[in-house]
Design a protein around this motif. Structure first.
Motif, PDB file in Angstrom:
ATOM      1  N   ILE A  48       4.315  13.404  13.508  1.00  0.00           N
ATOM      2  CA  ILE A  48       3.028  13.594  12.718  1.00  0.00           C
ATOM      3  C   ILE A  48       2.781  11.881  12.248  1.00  0.00           C
ATOM      4  O   ILE A  48       3.720  11.384  11.914  1.00  0.00           O
ATOM      5  N   GLY A  49       1.397  11.526  12.735  1.00  0.00           N
ATOM      6  CA  GLY A  49       1.221  10.219  12.774  1.00  0.00           C
ATOM      7  C   GLY A  49       1.610   9.387  13.764  1.00  0.00           C
ATOM      8  O   GLY A  49       2.562   8.437  13.622  1.00  0.00           O
ATOM      9  N   HIS A 121       1.078   5.771   3.140  1.00  0.00           N
ATOM     10  CA  HIS A 121      -0.302   5.949   3.639  1.00  0.00           C
ATOM     11  C   HIS A 121      -1.233   6.861   2.441  1.00  0.00           C
ATOM     12  O   HIS A 121      -2.299   6.812   2.409  1.00  0.00           O
ATOM     13  N   MET A 122      -0.326   7.669   1.977  1.00  0.00           N
ATOM     14  CA  MET A 122      -0.959   8.875   1.089  1.00  0.00           C
ATOM     15  C   MET A 122      -1.079   8.452  -0.466  1.00  0.00           C
ATOM     16  O   MET A 122      -0.117   7.657  -0.756  1.00  0.00           O
ATOM     17  N   TYR A 153       5.129  -2.219   0.231  1.00  0.00           N
ATOM     18  CA  TYR A 153       4.751  -3.138   1.388  1.00  0.00           C
ATOM     19  C   TYR A 153       3.363  -3.332   1.452  1.00  0.00           C
ATOM     20  O   TYR A 153       2.765  -2.250   1.657  1.00  0.00           O
ATOM     21  N   PRO A 154       2.988  -4.396   1.099  1.00  0.00           N
ATOM     22  CA  PRO A 154       1.405  -4.576   1.301  1.00  0.00           C
ATOM     23  C   PRO A 154       0.822  -4.594   2.519  1.00  0.00           C
ATOM     24  O   PRO A 154       1.348  -5.328   3.474  1.00  0.00           O
ATOM     25  N   GLN A 155       0.044  -3.643   2.920  1.00  0.00           N
ATOM     26  CA  GLN A 155      -0.808  -3.470   4.049  1.00  0.00           C
ATOM     27  C   GLN A 155      -2.007  -2.881   3.805  1.00  0.00           C
ATOM     28  O   GLN A 155      -2.240  -2.073   2.946  1.00  0.00           O
ATOM     29  N   GLU A 165      -3.834   1.325   5.112  1.00  0.00           N
ATOM     30  CA  GLU A 165      -3.602   0.912   3.885  1.00  0.00           C
ATOM     31  C   GLU A 165      -2.506   1.704   3.261  1.00  0.00           C
ATOM     32  O   GLU A 165      -2.424   2.942   3.270  1.00  0.00           O
ATOM     33  N   HIS A 166      -1.413   0.986   2.715  1.00  0.00           N
ATOM     34  CA  HIS A 166      -0.384   1.491   1.740  1.00  0.00           C
ATOM     35  C   HIS A 166      -0.794   1.672   0.517  1.00  0.00           C
ATOM     36  O   HIS A 166      -1.396   0.804  -0.348  1.00  0.00           O
ATOM     37  N   LEU A 167      -0.583   2.922  -0.266  1.00  0.00           N
ATOM     38  CA  LEU A 167      -0.976   3.578  -1.275  1.00  0.00           C
ATOM     39  C   LEU A 167       0.050   3.642  -2.164  1.00  0.00           C
ATOM     40  O   LEU A 167      -0.020   3.602  -3.484  1.00  0.00           O
TER      41      LEU A 167
END
Length: 239
Positions: A48-49, A121-122, A153-155, A165-167
């Motif tokens: 997945i992904g 990412h969610m 982790y900043p993205q 984007e990391h949430l």
């Protein structure tokens, strides 16, 4: 869900897209070779992904697992617009769509479900829902291979709609509370965890955070506090 590849053949190509395959993963992917008791068995894997397809390439490139069947799902159009990957016939089936849109009964057919660097990412609630759904729906003897940064982790996004984007950030304590069967770590504090059905009984202890100040240093404090083995390149099997 739109099927792009069926039985290794491209059946519904994405046309006129300028988006490039994405999804680099720093996860300890090598753990995949230690999950099953018998790698010679006919194993079915859902990735997945899948991003650029590195996990599939690794599985099909190893003599001990080249016979495994690997299917892929990715919500980013660019990842599903990768003719070079498809020509190498790495993935048996590929669908374009979010993990949340996969029919839950489909998960039961796989021996290993891989969710590598996806949940960060969610939103927190979606990540909780997806883990619960996967653990509930997979077969009794199936295994879930999850990796994620154990800090925020900043993205940010790099292409339109790339889902990069990391949430959330996931403390090591949150993943270890799921009682993984084994785990490994890559720098910078990217944990990989193999979960069995028993983890469903502990899913309420999975608590990601949206706090962007949950830094690498804080993540290491938590990892050290619970004696999480921060040794890159080694895997640890738990009872």
């Amino acid at each position: 869900m739109r099927q792009i590849v069926k039985d290794y053949e491209l059946i519904d190509p994405i046309i006129n897209s300028t988006l490039q395959p994405g999804g680099e993963s720093a996860s300890p992917k090598e753990l995949i070779f230690h999950i099953m008791k018998d790698n010679a068995a006919p194993i079915e894997v859902l990735d997945i992904g899948f991003g650029k397809g590195h996990l599939g390439e690794m599985i099909k490139g190893s003599p001990q697992t080249a016979h495994w069947s690997v299917d892929g799902v990715d919500g980013f159009e660019g990842s599903c617009n990768h003719p070079a990957l498809f020509q190498r016939k790495v993935y048996r089936h590929i669908w374009h769509g979010l993990a949340q849109s996969v029919p839950s009964d489909r998960f039961a057919k796989y021996d290993i479900i891989c969710l590598l660097d996806v949940i960060e990412h969610m939103t927190a609630e979606t990540a909780k829902w997806l883990l619960r759904t996967l653990l509930s729906s997979m077969g009794e003897n199936s295994l879930l291979f999850v990796s994620t940064p154990l800090w925020f982790y900043p993205q940010h996004s790099q292409q339109s709609g790339d889902l990069e984007e990391h949430l959330i950030g996931v403390p090591a304590s949150s993943m270890m509370a799921l009682l993984p069967l084994m785990y490994a770590m890559n720098h910078p504090l990217i944990g990989g965890f193999v979960l069995g059905k028993r983890s469903l009984d502990f899913i309420e202890f999975f608590h990601p955070t949206t706090d962007k100040t949950f830094s690498y240093e804080k993540g290491m404090y938590v990892a050290n506090a619970i004696n999480f083995q921060c040794v890159p390149g080694k895997f640890f099997k738990l009872s």
